[in-house]
Write an enzyme that holds these catalytic residues in place. Structure first.
Site, PDB file in Angstrom:
ATOM      1  CG  ASP A   1      16.624  -2.303  21.606  1.00  0.00           C
ATOM      2  OD1 ASP A   1      17.096  -2.374  20.419  1.00  0.00           O
ATOM      3  OD2 ASP A   1      15.176  -2.146  21.649  1.00  0.00           O
TER       4      ASP A   1
ATOM      5  CG  ASP B   1       9.997  -1.916  19.380  1.00  0.00           C
ATOM      6  OD1 ASP B   1      10.873  -2.756  19.747  1.00  0.00           O
ATOM      7  OD2 ASP B   1      10.323  -1.171  18.129  1.00  0.00           O
TER       8      ASP B   1
END
Lengths: 143, 415
Positions: free
Chosen positions: B336, B200
């Site tokens: 997330d 990420d």
């Protein structure tokens, strides 16, 4: 942590977390509501709402009582204030009726099944029971 | 900007409320996953026997009898494969977006959420019914599942459903995928979490990263990417004569044309003019299919392609992001949600002490990320800080804190 940008806007001073939801209803107490949806200004306008209410109502006939319930939830201001929104209201009211009837039927069947059990249904009960049904057709092995 | 005679809101009310509105759904998702894990895993404690064949375990299937070093190597291999697949799918997504296949992306997103809700949701509901011996018959069960799924797909697909319903369904989808991830072997899960947060970081911040490209594409075209992104309700700024356009904040489906920052109302918002984007892409793998998810914090891009869980071959890309919407509402990508919940779910498989520690670590990480978002005003990855803190706290709790607490309690010293 501070907001370094422009000054905080002077808003209506809504403090409660649910204030944005209830902001609409606080306006309602003063007169007819402006927005037909529960989201208030973030939701649909009145013209769009008619189309949506009608579409939700029609789709609900595909054995979707949950959609009818959502229709009522979404257009809750329409239900609460009878004289306003004359175009949307029939659909929402009919959705509410449909949801109640369907849930009553389904609930009574589910309760009969759960409470009656084997005494009422004999061997068919075992076949209809969900986990047996799933085992028979091998539905649980995927995960 | 209207300057009425009303008193200004304190910073606690406006800022705190925005943060609360994003922390609440994250907490709810984590809480639900912990509950699911505790209910469903008390019966099957031998988790090693539950190995599912997915793309995340393609390189190595963990065996409880392997040595630590073997497990670590195997887990590293698995994570590498997973991250490689995620990267590939993300680049594919960027390509698709580049060629303006937005319709395809939207349908894919709806289709993948259908698969998650119907199959994973159905499976988990079935497991629950079995474990709790709930006497429900198949007609009722199937009807309820059908209702739930269809309305869920509508809520995710259409941008005009009630906000609360859409948010609720996004949280449910996150919970289901997170539970599915907790079924992976232990070492693989932890190494995967760390690997995904590093990915990420790279994908969002490096110049060649796929997520950064996606964000820049979307900015330059002023479009929305169709994605599964959780957008918190915008705070205040609803004056009676307010110029806030009705759907200026809606970014959950990509069918609107972007009304960029041209919203008058956005000037009202404290963070209104910020363009922060973070994308989260998610990749989930199931039975040969992989869903890519990369966590991204994106302010106005919603892209989500979710991969089929079990049966359908192919890959779903889910892009999520955390960011500030043009209306100032904070947006957090579904990836997330999922990875935070996976971390906490995995911690729950050990003990509740680790759950508390990891929860606090994740919330702290989220707070730090939001702060960085406010400072840097650009796309930020949402995973790294929280996941690193979470893993660190898990290790510390498991290795150090537990011994301390247990000894104290046994000797009636504390707690």
């Amino acid at each position: 942590m501070e907001r370094s940008e422009e000054a905080l806007p002077d808003s209506a001073g809504l403090v409660l977390p649910s204030s944005t939801i209830t902001a609409n209803s606080s306006a309602n107490s003063r007169g007819p509501p402006q927005w037909p949806t529960i989201d208030g200004p973030l939701g649909l306008s009145e013209e769009d709402s008619i189309e949506y209410a009608r579409r939700f109502f029609k789709f609900g006939f595909l054995f979707l009582p949950w959609l009818w319930a959502l229709n009522c939830f979404y257009f809750w201001p329409v239900l609460r204030h009878s004289p306003s929104f004359p175009h949307i209201r029939p659909y929402v009211v009919r959705s509410a009726i449909g949801f109640t009837v369907f849930t009553a039927l389904l609930g009574s069947w589910a309760l009969t099944f759960a409470i009656g059990g084997e005494r009422l249904f004999s061997h068919v009960w075992d076949e209809l029971l969900m986990y047996n049904f799933a085992d028979k057709y091998g539905l649980t092995g995927w995960i | 900007m209207d300057q009425n005679s009303r008193t200004r809101r304190t910073i606690l009310e406006s800022l705190g409320e925005e943060i609360i509105r994003i922390i609440t759904p994250v907490s709810i998702c984590m809480f639900l996953v912990v509950i699911l894990v505790s209910i469903l895993n008390t019966n099957n404690d031998s988790s090693s026997s539950q190995s599912i064949s997915t793309i995340a375990t393609i390189a190595y299937t963990e065996d409880s009898s392997d040595s630590t070093w073997d497990k670590l190597k195997g887990a590293l291999l698995n994570s590498l494969v997973f991250v490689a697949v995620v990267t590939a799918v993300t680049f594919f997504l960027v390509l698709l977006f580049y060629f303006r296949c937005t319709k395809f992306l939207k349908y894919y997103m709806g289709f993948s959420s259908f698969l998650v809700l119907a199959f994973t949701g159905g499976e988990i509901a079935l497991l629950l019914v079995q474990d709790l011996s709930f006497p429900v018959d198949c007609v009722t069960f199937l009807l309820v599942l059908y209702n739930f799924t269809v309305v869920g797909v509508l809520a995710v697909f259409m941008s005009k459903m009630a906000i609360f319903v859409t948010q609720g369904y996004l949280v449910v989808i996150g919970m289901l995928v997170a539970y599915w991830f907790t079924l992976l072997p232990e070492w693989t899960t932890w190494v995967l979490l760390v690997a995904m947060s590093l990915y990420d970081l790279a994908a969002v911040l490096l110049p060649g990263g796929p997520l950064r490209l996606l964000v820049e594409l979307a900015i330059s075209r002023d479009e929305d990417i169709p994605a599964l992104v959780y957008e918190a309700r915008p705070v205040n700024h609803h004056d009676s004569g307010g110029g806030l356009t009705q759907r200026s904040w809606r970014r959950s489906s990509g069918d609107e044309s972007a009304n960029s920052g041209s919203n008058v109302g956005s000037a009202h918002l404290p963070s209104g003019s910020c363009e922060n984007r973070a994308y989260v892409e998610e990749v989930g793998a199931a039975g040969g299919d992989s869903a890519l998810s990369a966590p991204l914090i994106e302010r106005r891009i919603d892209v989500q392609m979710h991969l089929a869980e079990d049966v359908v071959p192919g890959e779903n890309l889910a892009l999520e992001g955390i960011g500030l919407g043009s209306s100032g509402a904070i947006k957090l990508g579904l990836g997330d949600f999922i990875f935070y919940s996976v971390l906490v779910g995995r911690a729950a498989m050990y003990d509740f002490m680790t759950v508390y520690a990891c929860y606090l670590a994740i919330i702290a990480g989220l707070g730090i990320t939001l702060m960085l978002l406010a400072v840097y005003q650009k796309a930020l990855p949402a995973l790294p800080v929280s996941v690193m803190l979470g893993v660190l706290f898990y290790l510390l709790t498991r290795l150090l804190l537990e011994a301390f607490v247990v000894e104290c309690s046994i000797n009636l010293l504390m707690f």
